[in-house]
Scaffold this motif. Structure first.
Motif, PDB file in Angstrom:
ATOM      1  N   THR A 172       0.852  -1.190   0.000  1.00  0.00           N
ATOM      2  CA  THR A 172       0.000   0.000   0.000  1.00  0.00           C
ATOM      3  C   THR A 172       0.894   1.247   0.000  1.00  0.00           C
ATOM      4  OG1 THR A 172      -0.148  -0.193   2.415  1.00  0.00           O
ATOM      5  CG2 THR A 172      -1.968  -1.113   1.106  1.00  0.00           C
ATOM      6  N   ASN A 173       1.453   1.531  -1.170  1.00  0.00           N
ATOM      7  CA  ASN A 173       2.443   2.599  -1.302  1.00  0.00           C
ATOM      8  C   ASN A 173       1.846   3.977  -1.021  1.00  0.00           C
ATOM      9  OD1 ASN A 173       4.972   1.199  -2.256  1.00  0.00           O
ATOM     10  ND2 ASN A 173       3.545   0.459  -3.804  1.00  0.00           N
ATOM     11  N   THR A 181       4.539  11.117   5.685  1.00  0.00           N
ATOM     12  CA  THR A 181       4.459  12.580   5.642  1.00  0.00           C
ATOM     13  C   THR A 181       3.640  13.109   6.809  1.00  0.00           C
ATOM     14  OG1 THR A 181       4.560  12.367   3.234  1.00  0.00           O
ATOM     15  CG2 THR A 181       3.980  14.534   4.130  1.00  0.00           C
ATOM     16  N   GLU A 182       2.558  12.427   7.148  1.00  0.00           N
ATOM     17  CA  GLU A 182       1.751  12.843   8.299  1.00  0.00           C
ATOM     18  C   GLU A 182       2.569  12.809   9.583  1.00  0.00           C
ATOM     19  OE1 GLU A 182      -2.785  11.560   6.962  1.00  0.00           O
ATOM     20  OE2 GLU A 182      -1.521  10.133   8.063  1.00  0.00           O
ATOM     21  N   HIS A 183       3.419  11.826   9.723  1.00  0.00           N
ATOM     22  CA  HIS A 183       4.278  11.732  10.903  1.00  0.00           C
ATOM     23  C   HIS A 183       5.165  12.971  11.021  1.00  0.00           C
ATOM     24  CE1 HIS A 183       7.054  10.179  13.871  1.00  0.00           C
ATOM     25  NE2 HIS A 183       8.063  10.254  13.017  1.00  0.00           N
ATOM     26  N   LEU A 184       5.761  13.383   9.910  1.00  0.00           N
ATOM     27  CA  LEU A 184       6.629  14.563   9.924  1.00  0.00           C
ATOM     28  C   LEU A 184       5.832  15.837  10.191  1.00  0.00           C
ATOM     29  CD1 LEU A 184       8.923  13.566   6.933  1.00  0.00           C
ATOM     30  CD2 LEU A 184       9.553  13.605   9.359  1.00  0.00           C
ATOM     31  N   ALA A 206       2.812   6.324  -6.466  1.00  0.00           N
ATOM     32  CA  ALA A 206       1.876   6.157  -5.357  1.00  0.00           C
ATOM     33  C   ALA A 206       2.425   6.785  -4.071  1.00  0.00           C
ATOM     34  CB  ALA A 206       1.582   4.669  -5.141  1.00  0.00           C
ATOM     35  N   ARG A 207       3.707   6.588  -3.806  1.00  0.00           N
ATOM     36  CA  ARG A 207       4.310   7.179  -2.604  1.00  0.00           C
ATOM     37  C   ARG A 207       4.311   8.709  -2.697  1.00  0.00           C
ATOM     38  NH1 ARG A 207       9.283   2.716  -2.500  1.00  0.00           N
ATOM     39  NH2 ARG A 207       7.821   0.958  -2.538  1.00  0.00           N
ATOM     40  N   LEU A 208       4.622   9.214  -3.878  1.00  0.00           N
ATOM     41  CA  LEU A 208       4.616  10.668  -4.095  1.00  0.00           C
ATOM     42  C   LEU A 208       3.218  11.247  -3.894  1.00  0.00           C
ATOM     43  CD1 LEU A 208       5.794  13.374  -5.048  1.00  0.00           C
ATOM     44  CD2 LEU A 208       5.484  12.580  -7.411  1.00  0.00           C
ATOM     45  N   HIS A 209       2.207  10.571  -4.435  1.00  0.00           N
ATOM     46  CA  HIS A 209       0.834  11.069  -4.297  1.00  0.00           C
ATOM     47  C   HIS A 209       0.369  11.009  -2.841  1.00  0.00           C
ATOM     48  CE1 HIS A 209       0.103  10.108  -8.824  1.00  0.00           C
ATOM     49  NE2 HIS A 209       0.711  11.268  -8.632  1.00  0.00           N
ATOM     50  N   GLY A 210       0.815  10.001  -2.090  1.00  0.00           N
ATOM     51  CA  GLY A 210       0.504   9.952  -0.659  1.00  0.00           C
ATOM     52  C   GLY A 210       1.143  11.112   0.081  1.00  0.00           C
ATOM     53  N   TYR A 211       2.385  11.418  -0.270  1.00  0.00           N
ATOM     54  CA  TYR A 211       3.099  12.576   0.303  1.00  0.00           C
ATOM     55  C   TYR A 211       2.353  13.868   0.007  1.00  0.00           C
ATOM     56  CZ  TYR A 211       6.690  16.303  -0.447  1.00  0.00           C
ATOM     57  OH  TYR A 211       7.387  17.483  -0.513  1.00  0.00           O
ATOM     58  N   MET A 212       1.946  14.039  -1.241  1.00  0.00           N
ATOM     59  CA  MET A 212       1.250  15.262  -1.636  1.00  0.00           C
ATOM     60  C   MET A 212      -0.111  15.367  -0.952  1.00  0.00           C
ATOM     61  SD  MET A 212       2.251  15.169  -5.707  1.00  0.00           S
ATOM     62  CE  MET A 212       1.363  16.652  -6.130  1.00  0.00           C
ATOM     63  N   LYS A 218      -3.188  19.266   5.131  1.00  0.00           N
ATOM     64  CA  LYS A 218      -2.803  20.188   6.203  1.00  0.00           C
ATOM     65  C   LYS A 218      -2.644  21.621   5.689  1.00  0.00           C
ATOM     66  CE  LYS A 218      -2.475  17.502   9.828  1.00  0.00           C
ATOM     67  NZ  LYS A 218      -3.265  17.733  11.051  1.00  0.00           N
ATOM     68  N   GLY A 219      -2.993  21.834   4.430  1.00  0.00           N
ATOM     69  CA  GLY A 219      -2.883  23.174   3.859  1.00  0.00           C
ATOM     70  C   GLY A 219      -1.466  23.600   3.559  1.00  0.00           C
ATOM     71  N   VAL A 220      -0.564  22.648   3.402  1.00  0.00           N
ATOM     72  CA  VAL A 220       0.833  22.948   3.084  1.00  0.00           C
ATOM     73  C   VAL A 220       1.040  22.793   1.577  1.00  0.00           C
ATOM     74  CG1 VAL A 220       3.254  22.292   3.451  1.00  0.00           C
ATOM     75  CG2 VAL A 220       1.605  22.153   5.347  1.00  0.00           C
ATOM     76  N   ALA A 221       1.513  23.838   0.945  1.00  0.00           N
ATOM     77  CA  ALA A 221       1.737  23.793  -0.507  1.00  0.00           C
ATOM     78  C   ALA A 221       2.906  22.868  -0.827  1.00  0.00           C
ATOM     79  CB  ALA A 221       2.015  25.195  -1.030  1.00  0.00           C
ATOM     80  N   VAL A 222       2.781  22.152  -1.948  1.00  0.00           N
ATOM     81  CA  VAL A 222       3.867  21.287  -2.408  1.00  0.00           C
ATOM     82  C   VAL A 222       4.897  22.156  -3.124  1.00  0.00           C
ATOM     83  CG1 VAL A 222       4.492  19.346  -3.878  1.00  0.00           C
ATOM     84  CG2 VAL A 222       2.299  19.319  -2.655  1.00  0.00           C
TER      85      VAL A 222
END
Length: 348
Positions: A172-173, A181-184, A206-212, A218-222
């Motif tokens: 589940t990438n 990312t949520e942890h950070l 998939a990992r990138l999209h999860g990060y984004m 959280k309202g943080v711009a990529v």
């Protein structure tokens, strides 16, 4: 069960491989022959030396005997803990299933100009019962050619989307990337970089999209400057951190798309006098033994790598026996393992 590595037919001895890996010749022999009484770390060093020196076991030239089930496992490289963990899972299941395992590395397969059909025919002539392809860039045409010859195939973490009739096994990438990312974010970081794998690889996307997704929730711009694709290798971690440190506002945390990339970041951080996690928090992905043994121990999204290997071989054998599969796409759960490489953001 027999283990062999496919390499160039040079007169490389077990002693030379042992010297390169820093182990005894009997230990190299154990790895070559698939013995289980070798630690994962030692197996990784020996496999890397076998690949580097181009050792070829006599077992490689042997075709299957009548009634034998021989499954070939193809890696793009055998230098990562990821590959070793997958291999351990395959070998464990093979040992319990009376299956012989042959191993190839794509850079050593030779015949670069072979057509997909001819390469598939060579597998038939060698008596292969089935194939497991691990993070290889084999094309859909090549996979179709294997299938047309009734060679059961399973692909683990494919770089390219496999054909619909080819079994793929992954994790589940997206969920793993989001959890990392949520942890950070929960630790107070908002300047979070992503050092990814190949840009078009399905698992990387998939990992990138999860990060984004985690950032946007959280309202943080990529920040595009924080997203750097590459390869799932330590060198990418080294080069990626160099690029990030050159930015006017370097990140305070990095999510690396593999443990190997994260280890490269750790190495380069030390050279730059950066402390992990005091100056830079770091999360990896894979959950290999290297994550546990690194200094500091690495927070990482753990994939069930050995289970992925077992699942792939199980799928190949079920196809070989004419059994119906529950699904052509298998995703196993990931989970975040928090260790010492991440910490709350300190005011600066």
């Amino acid at each position: 069960m027999t283990l062999a590595t496919t390499a160039q037919p040079e007169k490389t001895t077990l002693a030379a491989v042992a010297l390169r890996a820093g182990v005894s010749a009997p230990t190299v022999s154990k790895v070559v022959n698939g013995r289980e009484d070798v630690s994962s770390a030692t197996r990784a060093r020996v496999l890397a030396a076998l690949e580097e020196l181009g050792y070829q076991s006599p077992l490689q030239r042997r075709t299957a005997l009548p009634g034998q089930t021989v499954v070939e496992v193809i890696f793009d490289a055998l230098t990562s803990a990821y590959a070793v963990e997958i291999l351990n899972g395959v070998l464990e299941y093979a040992g319990a299933s009376d299956v012989e395992i042959m191993i190839s590395v794509t850079s050593h397969l030779g015949g670069a100009t072979l057509s997909p059909e001819r390469r598939a025919q060579r597998m038939v002539e060698a008596g292969r019962s089935g194939m497991i392809v691990v993070t290889s860039a084999f094309s859909a045409a090549q996979l179709h050619a294997f299938r047309r010859r009734k060679i059961p195939v399973a692909v683990i973490d494919p770089l390219n989307p496999p054909p619909a009739d080819v079994v793929s096994v992954g994790a589940t990438n997206w969920a793993g990337g989001k959890a990392a990312t949520e942890h950070l974010l929960q630790l107070g970081h908002s300047r979070i970089a992503y050092l990814g794998g190949p840009e078009t690889a399905e698992c990387n996307q998939a990992r990138l999209h999860g990060y984004m997704a985690a950032l946007m929730a959280k309202g943080v711009a990529v920040n595009p400057a924080y997203v750097i694709p590459g390869r799932f290798r330590a060198e990418h971690g080294v080069l990626g951190l160099k690029k990030l440190l050159d930015l006017v506002e370097p990140p305070t945390a990095i999510f690396a798309a593999s443990d190997s990339i994260a280890l490269g970041v750790l190495s380069e951080a030390r050279k730059n006098g950066l402390r992990i996690p005091e100056d830079l928090s770091l999360v990896g992905f894979d959950g290999t033994y290297q994550a546990e043994e690194s200094i500091p121990p690495l927070t990482s999204v753990s994939q069930p790598l050995q289970e992925m290997g077992r699942t792939a071989l199980r799928a190949v054998l079920r196809q070989l026996h004419g059994e119906a599969l529950d699904s052509q796409r298998v995703e196993l759960a990931t989970h975040l393992v928090v260790r010492e490489s991440t910490a709350e953001l300190k005011p600066r």
